[in-house]
Design a protein around this motif. Structure first.
Motif, PDB file in Angstrom:
ATOM      1  N   UNK A 217       2.470  -0.021   4.738  1.00 20.94           N
ATOM      2  CA  UNK A 217       1.202  -0.421   5.539  1.00 20.94           C
ATOM      3  C   UNK A 217       1.835  -1.382   6.716  1.00 20.94           C
ATOM      4  N   UNK A 218       1.057  -1.436   7.759  1.00 25.89           N
ATOM      5  CA  UNK A 218       1.297  -2.482   8.705  1.00 25.89           C
ATOM      6  C   UNK A 218       0.026  -3.096   9.091  1.00 25.89           C
ATOM      7  N   UNK A 219       0.300  -4.580   9.436  1.00 24.23           N
ATOM      8  CA  UNK A 219      -0.964  -5.330  10.020  1.00 24.23           C
ATOM      9  C   UNK A 219      -1.238  -4.967  11.314  1.00 24.23           C
TER      10      UNK A 219
ATOM     11  N   UNK B 249       0.566  -0.777  -6.614  1.00 29.77           N
ATOM     12  CA  UNK B 249      -0.078  -0.266  -5.440  1.00 29.77           C
ATOM     13  C   UNK B 249       0.779   0.576  -4.678  1.00 29.77           C
ATOM     14  N   UNK B 250       0.161   1.444  -4.053  1.00 29.41           N
ATOM     15  CA  UNK B 250      -1.184   2.025  -4.008  1.00 29.41           C
ATOM     16  C   UNK B 250      -1.559   2.748  -5.542  1.00 29.41           C
ATOM     17  N   UNK B 251      -2.648   2.748  -6.054  1.00 27.95           N
ATOM     18  CA  UNK B 251      -2.891   3.187  -7.116  1.00 27.95           C
ATOM     19  C   UNK B 251      -2.528   4.916  -7.119  1.00 27.95           C
ATOM     20  N   UNK B 252      -2.249   4.995  -8.445  1.00 23.66           N
ATOM     21  CA  UNK B 252      -1.634   6.587  -8.605  1.00 23.66           C
ATOM     22  C   UNK B 252      -0.100   6.321  -8.766  1.00 23.66           C
TER      23      UNK B 252
ATOM     24  N   UNK C 156       2.535 -12.454  -7.253  1.00 16.88           N
ATOM     25  CA  UNK C 156       2.445 -11.010  -6.469  1.00 16.88           C
ATOM     26  C   UNK C 156       3.233 -10.178  -6.547  1.00 16.88           C
ATOM     27  N   UNK C 157       4.397 -10.092  -7.102  1.00 22.30           N
ATOM     28  CA  UNK C 157       5.082  -9.119  -7.536  1.00 22.30           C
ATOM     29  C   UNK C 157       4.290  -8.432  -8.657  1.00 22.30           C
ATOM     30  N   UNK C 158       3.844  -8.912  -9.582  1.00 17.55           N
ATOM     31  CA  UNK C 158       2.967  -8.164 -10.463  1.00 17.55           C
ATOM     32  C   UNK C 158       1.944  -7.581 -10.132  1.00 17.55           C
TER      33      UNK C 158
ATOM     34  N   UNK D  79       4.615  -7.694   0.688  1.00 12.58           N
ATOM     35  CA  UNK D  79       4.314  -6.423  -0.183  1.00 12.58           C
ATOM     36  C   UNK D  79       3.661  -5.362   0.267  1.00 12.58           C
ATOM     37  N   UNK D  80       2.631  -5.482   1.171  1.00 14.95           N
ATOM     38  CA  UNK D  80       1.999  -4.375   1.724  1.00 14.95           C
ATOM     39  C   UNK D  80       2.865  -3.549   2.686  1.00 14.95           C
ATOM     40  N   UNK D  81       3.617  -4.477   3.552  1.00 15.45           N
ATOM     41  CA  UNK D  81       4.587  -3.755   4.391  1.00 15.45           C
ATOM     42  C   UNK D  81       5.655  -3.124   3.769  1.00 15.45           C
ATOM     43  N   UNK D  82       5.957  -3.751   2.594  1.00 14.26           N
ATOM     44  CA  UNK D  82       7.052  -2.822   1.757  1.00 14.26           C
ATOM     45  C   UNK D  82       6.516  -1.475   1.142  1.00 14.26           C
TER      46      UNK D  82
END
Length: 182
Positions: free
Chosen positions: A68-70, A174-177, A167-169, A62-65
Motif C-alpha cells: 500500500x502507499x499513502x 495483514x491483509x487478511x487471508x 506493530x510487527x505482531x 508496515x503498510x508500505x511493505x
C-alpha cells in the motif's frame, strides 16, 4: 514519566518480559486486494511526540511493505487511538505454617495452632493499548481492526522496542487471508 507511558502505551504492546496481546478482526466481504492506497483520517495522539511519530512511521512502513502507499483520498482511511491505564498486582508471602502440628502440649498430647505472618506488596504498572481501524474510503464501512496491548516499559529504549514488536505482531497477518493473527 506519565506522558512517556501514555505515548508508549499506544505501542506498548510489548514489555521486556512479556509479548503484546494482539487481536485483529476484519470484514470477510471486503476486497483487500483492491486496496492500493491509504490516507490517515485520524493519527494517534501520544503525550510524547517522539513515540507518536514512531508509531505513525511504524504503521506507514508496515503498510508500505504490504504494497500500500499513502496518498490523499486513499482507498483506505486509517484511524488510530492510544489508551493507557494503570493495573495492580498483589504479591503475598507467608512465613510460618500457621499450624502447630501434633505433639506434647503441657499436660498431654494434642494439636495446636501457631501464628504465621503474611506480607503483601502492591505493584502498580502502566498498560497501553493501540487500536488501529481501517475503513473503506468509498463506503465508509469498517474493514479491519487491530488492537495491541501490553505493559508500558519504563525506559525509552524498551519503549521503542515495545513499539516495534507490537506493530510487527499487529500487522503480521495483514491483509487478511494470509495467516491473520486473530
Amino acid at each position: 514519566m506519565k506522558a512517556l507511558a501514555l505515548a508508549v502505551l499506544a505501542t506498548s504492546l510489548v514489555a521486556c518480559a512479556s509479548t503484546p496481546t494482539v487481536k485483529t478482526d476484519f470484514d470477510p466481504s471486503a476486497s483487500f486486494a483492491s486496496y492500493k492506497t491509504y490516507t490517515w483520517a485520524l493519527k494517534p495522539e501520544a503525550s510524547s511526540p517522539l513515540v507518536q511519530q514512531r508509531i505513525i512511521d511504524g504503521i506507514n512502513a508496515r503498510l508500505q511493505a504490504k504494497g500500500l502507499r499513502e496518498a490523499p483520498n486513499g482507498d483506505i482511511a486509517l484511524a488510530a487511538h492510544i489508551a493507557t491505564g494503570q493495573k495492580q498486582t498483589l504479591d503475598t508471602f507467608y512465613s510460618g505454617t500457621g499450624m502447630g502440628g501434633w505433639g506434647w502440649r503441657g499436660g498431654g498430647w494434642g494439636g495446636g495452632m501457631a501464628m504465621g505472618s503474611a506480607t503483601t506488596t502492591v505493584h502498580t504498572y502502566d498498560v497501553g493499548t493501540l487500536v488501529v481501524d481501517m475503513f473503506d474510503a468509498k463506503t465508509k464501512q469498517a474493514v479491519w481492526r487491530g488492537t495491541a496491548s501490553g505493559t508500558v516499559p519504563s525506559s525509552p529504549d524498551k519503549v521503542n522496542a515495545a513499539v516495534e514488536a507490537g506493530l510487527d505482531k499487529l500487522f503480521v497477518g495483514f491483509p487478511p487471508g494470509k495467516t491473520a493473527a486473530r
